[in-house]
Write an enzyme that holds these catalytic residues in place. Structure first.
Site, short mmCIF file in Angstrom:
data_model
loop_
_atom_site.label_atom_id
_atom_site.label_comp_id
_atom_site.label_asym_id
_atom_site.label_seq_id
_atom_site.Cartn_x
_atom_site.Cartn_y
_atom_site.Cartn_z
CE LYS A 222 -78.93 9.63 -67.83
NZ LYS A 222 -79.64 11.29 -68.04
P1 NAD Z 1 -69.90 14.35 -66.82
O1 NAD Z 1 -68.62 13.73 -67.01
O2 NAD Z 1 -68.90 15.92 -68.20
O3 NAD Z 1 -68.85 15.39 -65.52
C1 NAD Z 1 -68.65 13.98 -64.27
C2 NAD Z 1 -68.05 15.00 -63.43
O4 NAD Z 1 -68.32 14.58 -61.84
C3 NAD Z 1 -66.21 15.56 -63.18
O5 NAD Z 1 -66.31 16.38 -62.91
C4 NAD Z 1 -66.06 14.26 -62.38
O6 NAD Z 1 -64.89 14.64 -62.14
C5 NAD Z 1 -66.99 14.18 -61.12
N1 NAD Z 1 -66.82 13.22 -60.58
C6 NAD Z 1 -67.16 11.81 -60.96
N2 NAD Z 1 -66.45 10.66 -60.31
C7 NAD Z 1 -67.08 11.85 -59.32
C8 NAD Z 1 -66.47 11.47 -57.42
N3 NAD Z 1 -66.92 10.60 -57.08
N4 NAD Z 1 -66.20 12.19 -56.74
C9 NAD Z 1 -66.81 13.93 -57.17
N5 NAD Z 1 -66.76 14.18 -58.80
C10 NAD Z 1 -66.94 12.87 -59.89
O7 NAD Z 1 -71.32 14.76 -66.78
P2 NAD Z 1 -71.72 15.42 -66.76
O8 NAD Z 1 -72.97 14.97 -68.73
O9 NAD Z 1 -71.40 17.20 -66.27
O10 NAD Z 1 -72.86 15.28 -66.06
C11 NAD Z 1 -73.46 15.26 -64.40
C12 NAD Z 1 -74.10 15.13 -63.73
O11 NAD Z 1 -75.47 15.50 -64.59
C13 NAD Z 1 -75.54 13.58 -63.79
O12 NAD Z 1 -75.59 13.13 -63.19
C14 NAD Z 1 -75.78 13.35 -65.61
O13 NAD Z 1 -76.76 12.41 -65.07
C15 NAD Z 1 -76.47 14.29 -64.80
N6 NAD Z 1 -77.14 15.08 -66.17
C16 NAD Z 1 -76.28 15.47 -67.04
C17 NAD Z 1 -76.72 16.84 -68.85
C18 NAD Z 1 -75.82 16.31 -69.83
O14 NAD Z 1 -76.74 17.27 -70.49
N7 NAD Z 1 -75.08 16.08 -69.60
C19 NAD Z 1 -78.11 16.67 -68.06
C20 NAD Z 1 -78.90 16.56 -66.84
C21 NAD Z 1 -78.13 15.62 -66.03
#
Ligand code: NAD
Length: 428
Positions: free
Chosen positions: A108
């Site tokens: 990561k």
């Molecule tokens: P992103 O940046 O696209 O979205 C993040 C979301 O979280 C946004 O809607 C934001 O408003 C919200 N957020 C941020 N801080 C916040 C808070 N304090 N309270 C409430 N909401 C809050 O990110 P993403 O890619 O959707 O990732 C989200 C999660 O999924 C993370 O834990 C990431 O590690 C995990 N993840 C992502 C992927 C991927 O393919 N992008 C794959 C596996 C896991």
């Protein structure tokens, strides 16, 4: 605060691993290996801002384990990124890849930065300079980043382009697979953008099969409406679910009937968050609510899709749901998990629920290696069968060991890792 001293995220990751290792008596030498990352790369790099001033940023790339294949894991841009967080996220990638049976290891990366405070031009310079600073620590057969919180396909294209330029003219195309989650025109895969949300929905379908619940009768609450939460919400809505409450960093909104998700999707795409939707012409039946309502509104399914440590002990006591699908990494604290278990709330763990992203990243990498593009149908079929099989194996391990779903997921992953170590042994 949970417990006397709050655990660090890496301590949580180690504890989850150790609980499963106990169950199947994993040898101490393997435990030692798997509780430490192999490599910790920290870079400080200067970038010129639009106003001419210079700023030094700190970036991380933690390579946890590569016994199953090249290191793999996203890059996060967030103000709270630190070494402990990235170490935990890297470890979870190792177990995720092992669990779903893809030949990749765990890594990561991240930069401590608020991407919302920078122009696109600044972000491009930051991404390129970070890539340059990482240098040969990443590579298509060594360590392959992807998007995560605060990063997107545009940034992955910049990483690929920077790396390709540094690789020299003869290798420009051979190194396309240095990063996944690229845009389609730059070598991305159909289905990658929505893969994580799609995977969460497949795990929900599997849970419905286990419990006899009907998908199109379920009500849902979602924290985070970004890549993962937004796509999941859209796909669940298309499958007939009703999304009753959504919260993100800008606010929390609720609808008794269920949101018009395509309208919310467009709103968040244009405005950057859910705030303002309830007052808009599209938010009929929607109301702004206190952020706590996200954890108290009764729903069948709760999907944390934002950041870690969101489901604390206090929130675990108020959540009114049957199942939690951990779309985010590490959203539930260990103390909260015990409370949920006692209250009979199922938890589909992150390393299973959100594995769709890395599975399709693996497909993108394979397509780059063979210079062929798969159809959307092909990608989706392979994603579904890979995740279905992983869910089946987790349910088998739960029954075999009488353990929780998270412990079972780790057991499936650990057995694969230990099997390889047993055969290869440790050199020298
Ligand atoms: P992103 O940046 O696209 O979205 C993040 C979301 O979280 C946004 O809607 C934001 O408003 C919200 N957020 C941020 N801080 C916040 C808070 N304090 N309270 C409430 N909401 C809050 O990110 P993403 O890619 O959707 O990732 C989200 C999660 O999924 C993370 O834990 C990431 O590690 C995990 N993840 C992502 C992927 C991927 O393919 N992008 C794959 C596996 C896991």
């Amino acid at each position: 605060m949970d417990a006397v001293r709050q655990r660090s995220l890496h301590e949580t990751a180690v504890e989850q691993f150790q609980r499963a290792a106990e169950l199947i008596d994993v040898e101490d030498r393997y435990r030692q290996i798997l509780t430490h990352p192999k490599n910790e790369v920290i870079v400080n790099f200067p970038v010129q801002m639009d106003n001419g001033e210079w700023q030094v940023f700190r970036g991380y790339r933690i390579q946890h384990n590569n016994v199953l294949g090249p290191y793999k894991g996203g890059i996060r841009f967030h103000p709270d990124v630190d070494l402990d967080e990235v170490k935990a996220l890297a470890a979870w990638m190792t177990f995720k890849c092992a669990l779903v049976g893809i030949p990749l290891g765990g890594a990561k990366g991240g930069v401590t930065i608020d991407p919302n405070r920078h122009s696109q031009a600044e972000l491009q310079r930051i991404v390129r300079r970070f890539t340059h600073s990482l240098g040969s620590n990443i590579g298509p057969d060594h360590d392959i980043p992807a998007p995560d919180v605060g990063t997107n396909s545009r940034m992955m294209d910049w990483i690929m382009d920077t790396f390709a330029n540094l690789a020299g003219p003869a290798n420009r195309h051979a190194v396309k697979g240095v990063v996944t989650g690229k845009s389609l025109v730059c070598g991305g895969s159909l289905g990658r953008e929505e893969a994580t949300g799609q995977g969460v929905l497949y795990s929900l379908r599997h849970w419905c099969g286990e419990t006899g619940a009907r998908l199109d009768e379920l009500t849902i609450g979602i924290q985070g409406f970004g890549n993962v939460g937004g796509h999941f919400g859209r796909l669940a809505y298309e499958a007939g679910c009703r999304v009753l409450v959504v919260g993100d960093h800008t606010g929390t909104i609720r609808s008794e009937k269920g949101f018009d998700i395509p309208a919310l999707w467009d709103w968040v795409g244009a405005k950057g968050g859910v705030a303002g939707f309830a007052d808009s012409e599209f938010g009929i039946d929607a109301e702004d609510v206190d952020s706590n309502a996200l954890f108290t509104t009764p729903v069948d399914v709760f999907v944390p899709a934002a950041l870690e440590n969101q489901i604390t002990s206090a929130r675990a006591g108020t959540l009114e749901c049957r199942v939690i699908l951990e779309a985010a990494n590490g959203p539930t604290t260990p103390d909260a998990e015990l409370i949920l278990e006692a209250r009979g709330v199922d938890v589909v763990p992150d390393i299973l629920a959100n594995a769709g992203g890395v599975i399709v990243s693996y497909f993108e990498w394979l397509q780059n290696k063979s210079a062929r593009a798969w159809t959307a149908e092909d990608v989706d079929n392979r994603l579904r069968t890979t995740l279905w099989d992983a869910n089946d194996q987790v349910v088998c391990a739960m029954k075999e060991l009488g353990c929780s779903r998270r412990e079972a997921a780790y057991v499936v992953a650990l057995r694969r890792l230990v099997d390889v170590y047993d055969r290869r042994d440790i050199f020298p």
